[in-house]
Design an enzyme around this catalytic site. Structure first.
Site, PDB file in Angstrom:
ATOM      1  N   MET A  30       0.852  -1.193   0.000  1.00 37.32           N
ATOM      2  CA  MET A  30       0.000   0.000   0.000  1.00 37.32           C
ATOM      3  C   MET A  30       0.891   1.248   0.000  1.00 37.32           C
ATOM      4  O   MET A  30       0.432   2.343   0.357  1.00 37.32           O
ATOM      5  CB  MET A  30      -0.938  -0.007   1.204  1.00 37.32           C
ATOM      6  CG  MET A  30      -1.873  -1.228   1.174  1.00 37.32           C
ATOM      7  SD  MET A  30      -3.431  -0.976   1.996  1.00 37.32           S
ATOM      8  CE  MET A  30      -2.876  -0.667   3.652  1.00 37.32           C
ATOM      9  N   LEU A  33       6.721   3.009   1.330  1.00 36.38           N
ATOM     10  CA  LEU A  33       7.661   1.884   1.394  1.00 36.38           C
ATOM     11  C   LEU A  33       8.749   2.121   2.436  1.00 36.38           C
ATOM     12  O   LEU A  33       9.214   3.240   2.619  1.00 36.38           O
ATOM     13  CB  LEU A  33       8.307   1.667   0.020  1.00 36.38           C
ATOM     14  CG  LEU A  33       7.332   1.403  -1.128  1.00 36.38           C
ATOM     15  CD1 LEU A  33       8.106   1.163  -2.434  1.00 36.38           C
ATOM     16  CD2 LEU A  33       6.422   0.220  -0.829  1.00 36.38           C
ATOM     17  N   GLU A  35      12.049  -0.228   4.807  1.00 31.67           N
ATOM     18  CA  GLU A  35      13.043  -1.297   4.673  1.00 31.67           C
ATOM     19  C   GLU A  35      12.402  -2.694   4.686  1.00 31.67           C
ATOM     20  O   GLU A  35      12.920  -3.621   4.084  1.00 31.67           O
ATOM     21  CB  GLU A  35      14.075  -1.130   5.796  1.00 31.67           C
ATOM     22  CG  GLU A  35      15.372  -1.879   5.637  1.00 31.67           C
ATOM     23  CD  GLU A  35      16.042  -1.717   4.272  1.00 31.67           C
ATOM     24  OE1 GLU A  35      16.550  -2.736   3.758  1.00 31.67           O
ATOM     25  OE2 GLU A  35      16.055  -0.597   3.721  1.00 31.67           O
ATOM     26  N   HIS A  37       9.473  -3.517   3.242  1.00 28.62           N
ATOM     27  CA  HIS A  37       9.084  -3.766   1.845  1.00 28.62           C
ATOM     28  C   HIS A  37      10.318  -4.039   0.989  1.00 28.62           C
ATOM     29  O   HIS A  37      10.307  -4.918   0.132  1.00 28.62           O
ATOM     30  CB  HIS A  37       8.387  -2.534   1.252  1.00 28.62           C
ATOM     31  CG  HIS A  37       7.105  -2.150   1.926  1.00 28.62           C
ATOM     32  ND1 HIS A  37       6.967  -0.982   2.633  1.00 28.62           N
ATOM     33  CD2 HIS A  37       5.905  -2.782   1.987  1.00 28.62           C
ATOM     34  CE1 HIS A  37       5.730  -0.899   3.092  1.00 28.62           C
ATOM     35  NE2 HIS A  37       5.073  -1.981   2.731  1.00 28.62           N
ATOM     36  N   GLN A  61     -10.320  -2.722   2.264  1.00 29.18           N
ATOM     37  CA  GLN A  61      -9.851  -3.367   3.488  1.00 29.18           C
ATOM     38  C   GLN A  61      -9.855  -2.420   4.683  1.00 29.18           C
ATOM     39  O   GLN A  61      -9.371  -2.780   5.754  1.00 29.18           O
ATOM     40  CB  GLN A  61      -8.478  -4.008   3.270  1.00 29.18           C
ATOM     41  CG  GLN A  61      -7.325  -3.041   3.065  1.00 29.18           C
ATOM     42  CD  GLN A  61      -6.051  -3.764   2.656  1.00 29.18           C
ATOM     43  OE1 GLN A  61      -5.926  -4.247   1.539  1.00 29.18           O
ATOM     44  NE2 GLN A  61      -5.096  -3.857   3.563  1.00 29.18           N
ATOM     45  N   GLY A 147       5.248 -10.162   4.136  1.00 27.39           N
ATOM     46  CA  GLY A 147       5.978 -10.093   5.399  1.00 27.39           C
ATOM     47  C   GLY A 147       5.210 -10.814   6.497  1.00 27.39           C
ATOM     48  O   GLY A 147       3.972 -10.833   6.503  1.00 27.39           O
ATOM     49  N   LYS A 149       5.053  -9.849   9.488  1.00 27.81           N
ATOM     50  CA  LYS A 149       4.496  -8.913  10.475  1.00 27.81           C
ATOM     51  C   LYS A 149       2.975  -8.968  10.441  1.00 27.81           C
ATOM     52  O   LYS A 149       2.330  -8.964  11.477  1.00 27.81           O
ATOM     53  CB  LYS A 149       4.971  -7.494  10.200  1.00 27.81           C
ATOM     54  CG  LYS A 149       4.599  -6.593  11.341  1.00 27.81           C
ATOM     55  CD  LYS A 149       4.731  -5.161  10.990  1.00 27.81           C
ATOM     56  CE  LYS A 149       3.503  -4.448  11.439  1.00 27.81           C
ATOM     57  NZ  LYS A 149       2.691  -3.933  10.363  1.00 27.81           N
ATOM     58  N   ARG A 187       2.676   2.705   9.145  1.00 28.01           N
ATOM     59  CA  ARG A 187       1.939   3.473  10.158  1.00 28.01           C
ATOM     60  C   ARG A 187       2.877   4.114  11.184  1.00 28.01           C
ATOM     61  O   ARG A 187       2.463   5.053  11.875  1.00 28.01           O
ATOM     62  CB  ARG A 187       0.915   2.591  10.865  1.00 28.01           C
ATOM     63  CG  ARG A 187      -0.233   2.188   9.944  1.00 28.01           C
ATOM     64  CD  ARG A 187      -1.374   1.565  10.709  1.00 28.01           C
ATOM     65  NE  ARG A 187      -2.593   1.517   9.904  1.00 28.01           N
ATOM     66  CZ  ARG A 187      -2.928   0.504   9.107  1.00 28.01           C
ATOM     67  NH1 ARG A 187      -2.139  -0.553   9.013  1.00 28.01           N
ATOM     68  NH2 ARG A 187      -4.040   0.544   8.392  1.00 28.01           N
TER      69      ARG A 187
HETATM   70  O1  PAF Z   1      -0.060  -5.635   3.495  1.00 27.15           O
HETATM   71  C1  PAF Z   1      -0.491  -4.752   2.738  1.00 27.15           C
HETATM   72  O2  PAF Z   1       0.162  -3.727   2.480  1.00 27.15           O
HETATM   73  C2  PAF Z   1      -1.870  -4.910   2.122  1.00 27.15           C
HETATM   74  O3  PAF Z   1      -2.749  -5.521   3.000  1.00 27.15           O
HETATM   75  C3  PAF Z   1      -1.845  -5.640   0.767  1.00 27.15           C
HETATM   76  C4  PAF Z   1      -1.337  -7.045   0.899  1.00 27.15           C
HETATM   77  C5  PAF Z   1      -0.974  -4.873  -0.207  1.00 27.15           C
HETATM   78  C6  PAF Z   1      -3.263  -5.707   0.188  1.00 27.15           C
HETATM   79  O4  PAF Z   1      -3.802  -4.449  -0.002  1.00 27.15           O
END
Ligand code: PAF
Length: 279
Positions: A30, A33, A35, A37, A61, A147, A149, A187
């Site tokens: 999402m 980005l 480290e 990612h 979501q 990940g 997490k 976040r």
């Molecule tokens: O983990 C995330 O960033 C999101 O839940 C994902 C997997 C990109 C789906 O929107």
């Protein structure tokens, strides 16, 4: 890195790669980005010929009272990081490209979506499973990287891929942490200086609970130990502390574990999650 906003040009790129026998790795994100990612991207680069990263803040979501509008969107920075990391294509659609006005199809992973975060975020894992399946259908990767997490998300995606016979390998990657122990998360950007100083207590709480579990095998005592540490977070609010089986996410199947310790805590307005596997 090629930035692609629409599905059809991405499909063309993917078709050319597949015709040339190129292996495709995919990292769905999402954005914002960090480290964590980038560790997924590096692994994807090692194991594939081409890497696609998606940056899409998936509205389905987020619950009605959640932080969809507050979610950070530093797109230029994300694109620069992808370029530096050797990403082949960056897919960043606007919401209407994925969800038309008459959109009506959803993927629900029944049991795994119910406990832990699912209790407090109704519909969240339905949104995740749906967008991940859509992205997998668009990108058609050989491997997709997640990940640990977001452990429940990982389990939900693994189950969906298995149940729906999606032809992709799901690769689970370890959580990346700051030296303080704080798990990297987009976040974290929303934390004030003071909140950031307290946030490593989330990890510490799980570790202390893990010690109790290892030495006494007592789930209730372990949860209490975690709560005692979490209560030290100024302005903190515990959403849940739970100890479950890491495969079913239900009650631990044996007294000797394995266990997944998981927590969600509000630090100010920011909801942080973390987990620890024991045994
Ligand atoms: O983990 C995330 O960033 C999101 O839940 C994902 C997997 C990109 C789906 O929107």
């Amino acid at each position: 890195v090629r930035t692609v906003r629409a599905i059809s040009p991405l499909r063309q790129i993917v078709r050319a790669w597949r015709t040339a026998g190129r292996r495709i790795g995919f990292v769905p994100t999402m954005g914002a980005l960090h480290e964590g990612h980038l560790s997924l991207v590096r692994r994807a680069r090692r194991e594939n010929d081409e890497v696609v990263v998606s940056v899409f803040v998936n509205p389905t979501q987020f619950g009605p009272t959640e932080d969809l509008t507050r979610y950070p969107r530093p797109f230029a920075r994300d694109a620069a990081l992808c370029r530096k990391a050797g990403v082949s294509a960056l897919f960043s659609p606007d919401p209407p490209e994925l969800y038309s006005a008459e959109y009506q199809t959803w993927v629900t992973v029944d049991t795994l979506s119910v406990p832990l975060c699912g209790r407090f975020r109704p519909g969240h894992f339905r949104g995740v499973a749906t967008v991940v399946l859509k992205l997998l259908n668009i990108v058609q990767p050989d491997r997709v990287y997640f990940g640990e997490k977001d452990f429940q998300q990982l389990r939900v995606v693994q189950q969906m891929v298995k149940d729906l016979n999606v032809p992709v390998d799901v690769v689970a990657c370890p959580t990346v942490r700051e030296p303080s122990g704080l798990a990297l998360s987009s976040r974290n950007l929303a934390l004030s200086m003071e909140e950031r100083l307290a946030a490593p207590l989330v990890r510490r709480a799980l570790r202390e609970a893990g010690q109790v579990l290892k030495s006494r095998r007592n789930v209730a005592q372990a949860k209490r130990a975690a709560r005692t540490v979490l209560r030290k977070i100024p302005g903190g609010r515990i959403q849940y502390v739970d100890i479950v089986d890491p495969v079913s996410l239900g009650p631990p199947s044996r007294a000797t574990g394995p266990y997944l310790l998981a927590t969600a805590v509000y630090v100010g307005r920011t909801r942080l999650i973390d987990n620890l596997r024991v045994g």
